[in-house]
Design an enzyme around this catalytic site. Structure first.
Site, PDB file in Angstrom:
ATOM      1  N   ARG A  21     -45.085 -31.368 106.958  1.00 19.53           N
ATOM      2  CA  ARG A  21     -45.583 -32.605 106.356  1.00 19.53           C
ATOM      3  C   ARG A  21     -45.777 -33.689 107.421  1.00 19.53           C
ATOM      4  NH1 ARG A  21     -41.226 -33.527 101.704  1.00 19.53           N
ATOM      5  NH2 ARG A  21     -42.643 -35.212 101.082  1.00 19.53           N
ATOM      6  N   ASP A  76     -32.969 -30.365 103.805  1.00 17.99           N
ATOM      7  CA  ASP A  76     -34.387 -30.328 103.433  1.00 17.99           C
ATOM      8  C   ASP A  76     -34.450 -29.899 102.029  1.00 17.99           C
ATOM      9  OD1 ASP A  76     -37.131 -30.163 103.422  1.00 17.99           O
ATOM     10  OD2 ASP A  76     -37.122 -28.324 104.506  1.00 17.99           O
ATOM     11  N   ILE A 125     -35.619 -25.627 102.099  1.00 17.39           N
ATOM     12  CA  ILE A 125     -36.958 -26.179 101.945  1.00 17.39           C
ATOM     13  C   ILE A 125     -36.872 -27.358 100.974  1.00 17.39           C
ATOM     14  CG2 ILE A 125     -38.214 -24.060 102.492  1.00 17.39           C
ATOM     15  CD1 ILE A 125     -38.582 -23.535  99.545  1.00 17.39           C
ATOM     16  N   ASP A 126     -37.848 -28.241 101.056  1.00 19.38           N
ATOM     17  CA  ASP A 126     -37.828 -29.448 100.228  1.00 19.38           C
ATOM     18  C   ASP A 126     -37.831 -29.118  98.744  1.00 19.38           C
ATOM     19  OD1 ASP A 126     -37.949 -31.123 102.447  1.00 19.38           O
ATOM     20  OD2 ASP A 126     -40.134 -31.143 102.459  1.00 19.38           O
ATOM     21  N   LYS A 127     -37.310 -30.021  97.956  1.00 19.37           N
ATOM     22  CA  LYS A 127     -37.261 -29.849  96.507  1.00 19.37           C
ATOM     23  C   LYS A 127     -38.633 -29.538  95.928  1.00 19.37           C
ATOM     24  CE  LYS A 127     -36.952 -33.563  93.891  1.00 19.37           C
ATOM     25  NZ  LYS A 127     -38.033 -33.599  92.871  1.00 19.37           N
TER      26      LYS A 127
END
Length: 360
Positions: free
Chosen positions: A267, A8, A164-166
């Site tokens: 999301r 992620d 966590i996502d970029k």
């Protein structure tokens, strides 16, 4: 040592994992030969897992990650012929060079066992997928003051326990030794970690609070996306709890609490109920989904997108049991300036307007 897997982030890299929590672990199986002599299981695994230290194997046994014939065993169990051994181990670095780079880090807390980083949006977590420098891992290598190449074995290097996502900002915990890594990974795996996010989503959510439950898996029509499989026959079980913090008519500020930790979970779940994250280009939130078609409103939204050129999602709080002291620890972070400016802009916008009910 630094973990080179990126899911992620894929939470190893953004494309590598269908299940964030499962992908924190490697899975091994050994079918014992019929001629095997009686041998302690920790010694057996040390012989057959040559790239894993006996110390890590013993920690895995103590954590209940080793099973024989589907039953958890202790380190003194004697392996017998035809036993089936399965072991689950948190990922460790495998032959990936990490170059320390002097990238500034916002360290919220640090002790001998772990550190908490407040990651800014836009910072890639792991090297790979076209990002071999300028990542959080490169910054951590520099912060910890240890130069590490592909053959290094210094166990003081940090390992990300989750991801966590970029383009999501917020808190990450980094383990600094094997004991802390296995302990924290176990807490994540059994969902005892507290994780709260703040998100701005499209639309006026009807309920003040609620729970989204639905299996999440990779979208077969677009491998960059994930989706909910309502029938539950595909994907992995996922649960997100949400609470409305503030309403702006066309968008809603919510707090999301993760019960599970699947890739893109918030999301995907918010998109599934018709409220994609504001400016989430992967899930359709980067266009006007609620409101008027007037030019002034369109210009307002364009200004908002420019103010926050990413999905409006921040990992605000993180709580867990300290791996050494056993005490409950809790960390909180401020909403970053870009997202706070967006919230303030919406608050001001609706504050000077009376929104027609049919536009909400």
């Amino acid at each position: 040592m630094i973990d080179s897997q990126d899911t992620d982030c894929l939470e190893y890299g953004e494309l590598a994992s269908e299940d964030e929590e499962q992908e924190m672990f490697e899975h091994f199986r050994f079918d014992v030969d019929k001629g095997q002599s009686m041998l302690r299981i920790d010694k057996y695994l040390t012989i057959h897992m040559m790239q894993t230290s006996r110390h890590r194997i013993q920690l895995a046994i103590d954590a209940g990650y080793v099973r024989v014939n589907d039953k958890v065993v202790k380190a003194n169990y004697k392996v017998k012929p035809l036993d089936v051994i399965t072991i689950m181990m948190p990922y460790e670095r495998h032959g990936f060079e990490v170059r320390p780079e002097p990238i500034p880090l916002d360290i919220v807390y640090e002790d001998d066992d772990f550190l908490i980083v407040n990651k800014p949006a836009g910072l890639v977590v792991h090297p790979g997928h076209g990002h071999f420098s300028g990542t959080l891992i490169n910054a951590l290598a520099y912060h910890l003051g240890i130069s590490q190449d592909a053959d290094a074995g210094d166990e003081r290097m940090g390992v990300l326990v989750h991801r966590i996502d970029k383009d999501t900002s917020g808190l990450l915990v980094v383990a600094k030794n094997d004991e802390a890594q296995l302990n924290l990974a176990q807490q994540f795996f059994y969902h005892t970690i507290t994780r709260k996010y703040v998100a701005l989503v499209w639309g006026n959510i009807a309920e003040d609070s609620g729970t989204i439950e639905g299996n999440i898996g990779r979208d077969p029509s677009d491998r960059l996306r994930f989706k909910v499989f309502p029938e539950g026959d595909q994907g992995k079980h996922a649960v997100t709890h949400y609470k409305v913090l503030e309403r702006f008519g066309y968008v809603t500020l919510v707090e999301c609490v993760l019960e599970t930790g699947r890739t893109h979970q918030i999301r995907v779940h918010m998109n599934h109920i018709g409220h994609p994250l504001f400016n989430d280009d992967r899930y359709g939130g980067d266009r006007i989904l609620k409101g008027t078609l007037y030019t002034k409103y369109k210009q307002f939204i364009d200004n908002c997108f420019e103010l926050l050129p990413r999905q409006a999602l921040h990992a605000k709080t993180l709580g867990f049991t300290h791996p050494t002291t056993g005490e409950e620890v809790f960390f909180d972070s401020e909403i970053p300036a870009d997202m706070q400016s967006l919230i303030d802009k919406w608050r001001k916008y609706v504050g000077v307007r009376e929104l027609p009910e049919d536009e909400l």
